[in-house]
Design an enzyme around this catalytic site. Structure first.
Site, PDB file in Angstrom:
ATOM      1  N   SER A 128       0.843  -1.200   0.000  1.00 41.81           N
ATOM      2  CA  SER A 128       0.000   0.000   0.000  1.00 41.81           C
ATOM      3  C   SER A 128       0.882   1.255   0.000  1.00 41.81           C
ATOM      4  O   SER A 128       2.097   1.166   0.212  1.00 41.81           O
ATOM      5  CB  SER A 128      -0.892   0.009   1.242  1.00 41.81           C
ATOM      6  N   ASP A 168      -1.319  -1.768  -3.931  1.00 42.03           N
ATOM      7  CA  ASP A 168      -2.674  -1.865  -3.383  1.00 42.03           C
ATOM      8  C   ASP A 168      -3.237  -0.452  -3.194  1.00 42.03           C
ATOM      9  O   ASP A 168      -2.578   0.413  -2.602  1.00 42.03           O
ATOM     10  CB  ASP A 168      -2.579  -2.598  -2.031  1.00 42.03           C
ATOM     11  N   HIS A 212     -12.957  -3.032   4.827  1.00 45.31           N
ATOM     12  CA  HIS A 212     -11.580  -3.072   5.322  1.00 45.31           C
ATOM     13  C   HIS A 212     -11.523  -3.090   6.849  1.00 45.31           C
ATOM     14  O   HIS A 212     -12.409  -2.550   7.506  1.00 45.31           O
ATOM     15  CB  HIS A 212     -10.801  -1.866   4.799  1.00 45.31           C
ATOM     16  N   HIS A 263     -11.799  -7.072  -2.056  1.00 46.32           N
ATOM     17  CA  HIS A 263     -11.028  -6.438  -0.972  1.00 46.32           C
ATOM     18  C   HIS A 263     -11.734  -6.727   0.352  1.00 46.32           C
ATOM     19  O   HIS A 263     -12.851  -7.242   0.378  1.00 46.32           O
ATOM     20  CB  HIS A 263     -10.977  -4.920  -1.189  1.00 46.32           C
ATOM     21  N   ILE A 286      -6.119  -9.914   1.673  1.00 51.35           N
ATOM     22  CA  ILE A 286      -6.102 -10.201   3.112  1.00 51.35           C
ATOM     23  C   ILE A 286      -4.945  -9.451   3.765  1.00 51.35           C
ATOM     24  O   ILE A 286      -3.784  -9.629   3.390  1.00 51.35           O
ATOM     25  CB  ILE A 286      -5.964 -11.725   3.361  1.00 51.35           C
ATOM     26  N   ASP A 287      -5.278  -8.612   4.704  1.00 49.69           N
ATOM     27  CA  ASP A 287      -4.277  -7.886   5.477  1.00 49.69           C
ATOM     28  C   ASP A 287      -4.564  -8.005   6.974  1.00 49.69           C
ATOM     29  O   ASP A 287      -3.712  -8.440   7.756  1.00 49.69           O
ATOM     30  CB  ASP A 287      -4.262  -6.403   5.055  1.00 49.69           C
ATOM     31  N   SER A 288      -5.773  -7.658   7.384  1.00 46.46           N
ATOM     32  CA  SER A 288      -6.091  -7.623   8.822  1.00 46.46           C
ATOM     33  C   SER A 288      -5.813  -8.955   9.519  1.00 46.46           C
ATOM     34  O   SER A 288      -5.326  -8.978  10.656  1.00 46.46           O
ATOM     35  CB  SER A 288      -7.550  -7.218   9.032  1.00 46.46           C
TER      36      SER A 288
HETATM   37  P1  13P Z   1      -8.802  -6.697   5.207  1.00 43.50           P
HETATM   38  O1  13P Z   1      -8.705  -5.477   6.050  1.00 43.50           O
HETATM   39  O2  13P Z   1     -10.142  -7.353   5.333  1.00 43.50           O
HETATM   40  O3  13P Z   1      -7.688  -7.671   5.461  1.00 43.50           O
HETATM   41  O4  13P Z   1      -8.672  -6.231   3.666  1.00 43.50           O
HETATM   42  C1  13P Z   1      -7.419  -5.962   3.102  1.00 43.50           C
HETATM   43  C2  13P Z   1      -7.514  -5.310   1.774  1.00 43.50           C
HETATM   44  O5  13P Z   1      -8.553  -5.220   1.150  1.00 43.50           O
HETATM   45  C3  13P Z   1      -6.282  -4.761   1.217  1.00 43.50           C
HETATM   46  O6  13P Z   1      -6.507  -4.067   0.025  1.00 43.50           O
HETATM   47  O1  G3H Z   2      -6.824  -1.916   2.359  1.00 46.33           O
HETATM   48  C1  G3H Z   2      -5.867  -1.515   2.982  1.00 46.33           C
HETATM   49  C2  G3H Z   2      -4.809  -2.456   3.405  1.00 46.33           C
HETATM   50  O2  G3H Z   2      -5.219  -3.212   4.526  1.00 46.33           O
HETATM   51  C3  G3H Z   2      -3.520  -1.731   3.636  1.00 46.33           C
HETATM   52  O3  G3H Z   2      -3.568  -1.035   4.823  1.00 46.33           O
HETATM   53  O4  G3H Z   2      -3.065   1.278   4.105  1.00 46.33           O
HETATM   54  O5  G3H Z   2      -2.762   0.557   6.497  1.00 46.33           O
HETATM   55  O6  G3H Z   2      -1.195  -0.248   4.725  1.00 46.33           O
HETATM   56  P1  G3H Z   2      -2.588   0.234   5.045  1.00 46.33           P
HETATM   57 ZN    ZN Z   3      -8.404  -3.082  -0.068  1.00 41.18          ZN
END
Ligand code: 13P
Ligand code: G3H
Ligand code: ZN
Length: 311
Positions: A50, A82, A180, A213, A257-259
């Site tokens: 990101s 991203d 998100h 997302h 998937i990030d969270s």
């Molecule tokens: P989550 O916060 O559900 O992991 O989504 C991540 C995401 O969409 C990154 O672009």
């Molecule tokens: O959708 C966002 C992603 O989870 C990236 O998060 O912008 O805090 O790096 P961030």
């Molecule tokens: Zn996203």
């Protein structure tokens, strides 16, 4: 092997009824945990960065770490921007070695989204890079943008054909009820995704790769572990994994998937530090954190994505 684009990955995923995991990366341990999981299960992979990750870790560090991951594993890996906020950021990533970028014009009026996306596509395609666009708006927090649930909006299926044709974009992120962050639903709310919208989009764009997302499922054991070891997370509720698996069998070829990685890493770190109060060597506490990420990604590959053995 060099970085790959997502073109073949998505064609194979669409035909095979599975999806590719796109995992957000911010440092070496996160990259290693994800890549070790993909290697163990021979899975294709998208590593995504990101604007915030570039600001935190530095563009060049991240590119070199991903290059190292490819050299060590031999896996097909795409490096993706991203939520690219504008043409300049996309251009900087294209010039700087990424194989895929997202231009996120979802907050713009429709015609402005078309124009901005078209401009990025022209530059990206000239440089062998693929582009993801977005129509519809997810709720939640990404970088410094916080979209309230009331301002989120589902994708309008009647717009997708026009958008894809006029922009030439290679994949499309749509809003069907994911969001998100870790707080996607309120306690007592029944998580629902608009599969009717996904089905109509797929019908209007036959064979075309769709992106989801906000697809973390927020496993409760990690929230509980964070709170058990000194954290104070409120009720956090994600997307049920069986719904994501269903979407992956349909037109969804990329699941972001990030969270869930953040939760796994934080839970492992808190537990380790609480149980080993005298330790201060980062290699000691980052080892279980990296292993927790690997376990999480292996779980996603087998349970949600269905892409094991597809590299
Ligand atoms: P989550 O916060 O559900 O992991 O989504 C991540 C995401 O969409 C990154 O672009
Ligand atoms: O959708 C966002 C992603 O989870 C990236 O998060 O912008 O805090 O790096 P961030
Ligand atoms: Zn996203």
């Amino acid at each position: 092997m060099a970085l790959v684009t997502t073109q073949k990955m998505f064609a194979d995923a669409y035909a095979g009824g599975y999806a590719i995991g796109a995992f957000n990366v911010n440092n070496m341990e996160i990259i290693q945990g994800i890549v070790q999981a993909a290697k163990a299960l021979n899975a294709p992979l998208i590593l995504q960065v990101s604007k915030g990750a570039r600001a935190y870790a530095n563009h060049t560090y991240l590119v070199k770490l991903v290059e190292a991951a490819i050299e060590v594993t031999g896996l097909p890996i795409a490096l993706h921007l991203d939520h690219g906020p504008d043409f300049a950021t996309c251009k900087s990533c294209i010039d700087g070695g990424f194989s895929s970028v997202m231009i996120d014009g979802s907050h713009l009026p429709y015609e402005e989204n078309v124009a901005e996306t078209k401009k990025v596509v022209a530059y990206a395609h000239d440089h062998g890079v693929v582009v993801e666009g977005e129509l519809g708006q997810l709720a939640g927090v990404e970088d410094d943008v916080n979209v309230a649930a009331a301002d989120a909006s589902y994708t309008k299926p009647e717009q997708v054909q026009d958008f894809v044709t006029r922009t030439g974009v290679d994949s499309l992120a749509i809003a069907i009820g994911t969001s998100h962050g870790a707080f996607k639903f309120k306690p007592g709310q029944n998580p629902q995704l608009r599969f009717d919208i996904l089905a109509e989009v797929a019908q209007r764009l036959p064979g075309y790769p769709i992106v989801l997302h906000g697809a973390s499922s927020v496993p409760q054991e990690f929230v509980a572990q964070i709170n058990q070891y000194g954290g104070a997370m409120d009720d956090a509720i994600g997307i049920p994994e069986e719904m994501l698996r269903e979407a992956a069998k349909m037109a969804v070829c990329k699941i972001n998937i990030d969270s869930d990685l953040r939760l796994a890493m934080t839970a492992a770190l808190r537990k380790y530090l609480a149980e080993n109060p005298g330790h201060f060597d980062p290699r000691q506490y980052l080892t279980p954190a990296r292993s927790a990420i690997q376990a999480m990604v292996e779980h996603k590959i087998t349970t949600v994505l269905g892409c094991a053995g597809k590299a």
